[in-house]
Design a protein around this motif. Sequence first.
Motif, short mmCIF file in Angstrom:
data_model
loop_
_atom_site.label_atom_id
_atom_site.label_comp_id
_atom_site.label_asym_id
_atom_site.label_seq_id
_atom_site.Cartn_x
_atom_site.Cartn_y
_atom_site.Cartn_z
N GLY A 15 -26.44 -91.91 -111.85
CA GLY A 15 -26.55 -90.99 -110.31
C GLY A 15 -26.28 -89.58 -110.95
N ARG A 16 -26.25 -88.92 -112.16
CA ARG A 16 -25.77 -87.73 -112.53
C ARG A 16 -27.21 -86.94 -112.81
N VAL A 17 -27.32 -85.67 -112.06
CA VAL A 17 -28.46 -84.83 -112.13
C VAL A 17 -28.50 -84.42 -113.59
N PRO A 18 -29.78 -83.71 -113.78
CA PRO A 18 -29.78 -83.45 -115.17
C PRO A 18 -29.03 -81.90 -115.43
N VAL A 19 -28.77 -81.22 -114.57
CA VAL A 19 -28.09 -80.05 -114.84
C VAL A 19 -27.22 -79.67 -113.57
N ILE A 20 -26.06 -79.13 -113.55
CA ILE A 20 -25.35 -78.40 -112.53
C ILE A 20 -25.01 -77.07 -112.60
N PRO A 21 -25.31 -76.23 -111.66
CA PRO A 21 -24.91 -74.61 -111.83
C PRO A 21 -23.65 -74.39 -111.60
N VAL A 22 -22.91 -73.52 -112.40
CA VAL A 22 -21.48 -73.34 -112.20
C VAL A 22 -21.40 -71.79 -112.19
N THR A 23 -20.97 -71.09 -111.24
CA THR A 23 -20.80 -69.62 -111.33
C THR A 23 -19.50 -69.16 -111.41
N TYR A 24 -18.87 -68.32 -112.04
CA TYR A 24 -17.65 -67.64 -112.23
C TYR A 24 -17.55 -66.88 -110.91
N MET A 25 -16.44 -66.77 -110.29
CA MET A 25 -16.00 -65.91 -109.15
C MET A 25 -16.56 -64.35 -109.50
N ASN A 26 -16.41 -63.81 -110.64
CA ASN A 26 -17.15 -62.64 -111.04
C ASN A 26 -18.64 -62.77 -111.17
N SER A 27 -19.26 -62.91 -109.91
CA SER A 27 -20.57 -62.94 -109.86
C SER A 27 -21.01 -62.60 -108.35
N SER A 28 -22.08 -62.15 -108.20
CA SER A 28 -22.68 -61.76 -106.91
C SER A 28 -22.74 -62.84 -105.81
N ALA A 29 -22.51 -62.71 -104.56
CA ALA A 29 -22.70 -63.63 -103.51
C ALA A 29 -23.98 -64.29 -103.58
N ALA A 30 -24.90 -63.69 -104.18
CA ALA A 30 -26.39 -64.37 -104.09
C ALA A 30 -26.31 -65.47 -105.17
N LEU B 7 -15.32 -77.84 -114.16
CA LEU B 7 -16.08 -78.34 -115.04
C LEU B 7 -16.10 -79.88 -114.96
N GLU B 8 -14.95 -80.39 -114.73
CA GLU B 8 -14.62 -81.72 -114.53
C GLU B 8 -15.54 -82.20 -113.35
N TRP B 9 -15.56 -81.70 -112.28
CA TRP B 9 -16.18 -81.84 -110.94
C TRP B 9 -17.71 -82.03 -111.40
N ALA B 10 -18.26 -81.03 -112.12
CA ALA B 10 -19.71 -80.69 -112.36
C ALA B 10 -20.09 -81.98 -113.40
N PHE B 11 -19.44 -82.22 -114.17
CA PHE B 11 -19.66 -83.37 -115.17
C PHE B 11 -19.78 -84.74 -114.54
N GLU B 12 -18.97 -84.83 -113.54
CA GLU B 12 -19.00 -86.04 -112.73
C GLU B 12 -20.37 -86.15 -112.09
N ARG B 13 -20.94 -85.12 -111.64
CA ARG B 13 -22.12 -85.01 -110.89
C ARG B 13 -23.49 -84.63 -111.82
N GLY B 14 -23.16 -84.03 -113.01
CA GLY B 14 -24.30 -83.69 -113.67
C GLY B 14 -24.39 -84.01 -115.24
N GLN B 15 -25.25 -84.07 -115.93
CA GLN B 15 -25.26 -84.32 -117.24
C GLN B 15 -25.02 -83.31 -118.11
N ARG B 16 -25.30 -81.95 -117.72
CA ARG B 16 -25.06 -80.91 -118.28
C ARG B 16 -24.46 -79.84 -117.30
N VAL B 17 -24.19 -78.61 -117.66
CA VAL B 17 -23.64 -77.48 -116.88
C VAL B 17 -24.56 -76.22 -117.29
N LEU B 18 -24.86 -75.62 -116.06
CA LEU B 18 -25.36 -74.14 -116.57
C LEU B 18 -24.30 -73.26 -116.28
N PHE B 19 -23.50 -72.67 -117.05
CA PHE B 19 -22.43 -71.95 -116.96
C PHE B 19 -22.63 -70.27 -116.85
N PHE B 20 -22.54 -69.50 -115.70
CA PHE B 20 -22.49 -67.99 -115.91
C PHE B 20 -21.79 -67.27 -114.93
#
Length: 434
Positions: free
Chosen positions: A186-201, A223-236
Motif C-alpha cells: 500500500g505504499r505509494v512510489p514517493v512521498i514529498p517532505v519539505t523542511y519547515m524552511n520553505s515557502s507556504a506554497a 521520515l519514519e512516517w513517510a517511509f510507512e506510506r511511501g517507497q521513497r521520499v523526495l526531501f527539499f
Amino acid sequence: MSSVDTTIQLISANEIDGEVCSTDLAEGPWVFDLLAEPGYGPGSSMHDEIPAETPRQGEIPAEYREASDEELEARIFAAKETLGDRVVVLGHFYQRDEVVRYADFVGDSFQLANAARSKPQAEAIVFCGVHFMAETADILARPDQAVILPNLAAGCSMADMADIDSVAECWEQLEALYGTEPDADGRVPVIPVTYMNSSAALKGFCAEHGGIVCTSSNAATVLEWAFERGQRVLFFPDQHLGRNTAKAMGVPVELMPMWNPRKPLGGNEAQELEDARVILWHGFCSVHKRFTVGQIEKARAEFPGVQVLVHPECPMPVVDAADAAGSTDFIGKAIAAATEPTTFAIGTEINMVNRLAAQYPQHRIFCLDPVICPCSTMYRIHPAYLAWVLEGLVRGETINRIRVADDVAVPARVALERMLAARPGGPSERVIGD
C-alpha cells in the motif's frame, strides 16, 4: 561580552582584531534595501543567487535610519507599553541581540509560531525572523491577527532554492518514471517532505500530494512516517538535513541521489532514481555550509576534550566529525545540561553561539568558524525597522503584513497538522488546533 553587531563595528573600525566575511556588515541594512540589483545582503548568503520575484523592502523613514541606539530603544519600549497585549514580538535565535532584547518570546521558527498562540488577545504578531517563518505564523494565527515582518527583504536563500514551479516539474518527472500505483504493502512510489524552511506554497504542495513538513528536531520521526506510506521520499529544500537524518536511520548514502532542478531527471540516471530511498533537493543553508572538518580538527587540537555540537544542516562530513548534531533547541539544551565547566565548539549561527557564551559563562563556548559571518537575511532585521512597524501599529497602521492566501494556507496547515500528529512509536491525536 559584546554583541555580534558591536564586535563587527569594532573590527570594521580597526579597534579590535578579528575577521568578518564582509565589511558591509557594519552598514545599516537599509543601505541594501534600495540597491538596483537585489541580493540577500552581506553575510553568509551574499553570494547566493536570489530569485527576481523575491520581496524587496522600500526605504524606511529617515527618522528611523538616523536615530541613535538610545532613541530607538526609548521608542520601541514606549510603543510596546502603549500597545500592551495587543502586540506580541517574536525573536528567532539567530537575530542580533539588539533585536532579541525586545522579544516576548525567543526560539526557533516553529516554537515561535506556536508561542504566538499563547497570546490570543494579540491583534498583531511582529515576527523578527525571515519570510517563511512569518508565513507559518500567519497560517497558524487567527484570521483577525496580523503577522508583520519588519523588513520584507528578510528572506531565506535556502528556502528560495526550491520554488513551487521547480518542485512541481520534478514531481511530474518522478510520476512519469514511477507511476502512481501503490505497491503490495500500500505504499505509494514517493512521498514529498519539505523542511519547515520553505515557502507556504511548498507546504501546501506536500499536503496535496500525501506529504508532510518536518523541523530539524523531528526530521527522523517524519521520515519514519513517510517511509510507512511511501517507497521513497523526495526531501527539499535542504540536502544536508535530509542526508544526515536518513543516514542516521540506516539509509545508505548511495541510495540518496541529488536532484538538480536544472537538469533532466535531476541529473540522474533512471535506475539511480528507481533504487533511491531518499531523493535530495540541491539546496543548502549558507550559514551551515561554512563549517568544515578542518575547523573541528583545529578545535580538538587547541582544546583537548572539547565537545563539538553542530546543526544537522551542516555537510555530512562535519556532522560525522562532531560529537553530536541537533537543532538549535538541542544545542541550547545540551549546553544547559552540562554540570561541569566544559569547552563547547558550536557549528551554528554566530548570534546564537555568542548569546549562549554570555548565558553560560562557566563554560568556554565559541563558534567553529573564526570568521564572523551572520545569516544575511536575519541581519536585515534591525531595531530601526522594529520601531517603525511598532509605531505604525500605535498609529493604527499595519506595515509589512504577511498574508498567505486561503488556497495555499489551508493545505499548508494540513501538512503542518500531519507533522504534529507524527510521533515516534505511533501517531498522536495532537493537532495544531489543540
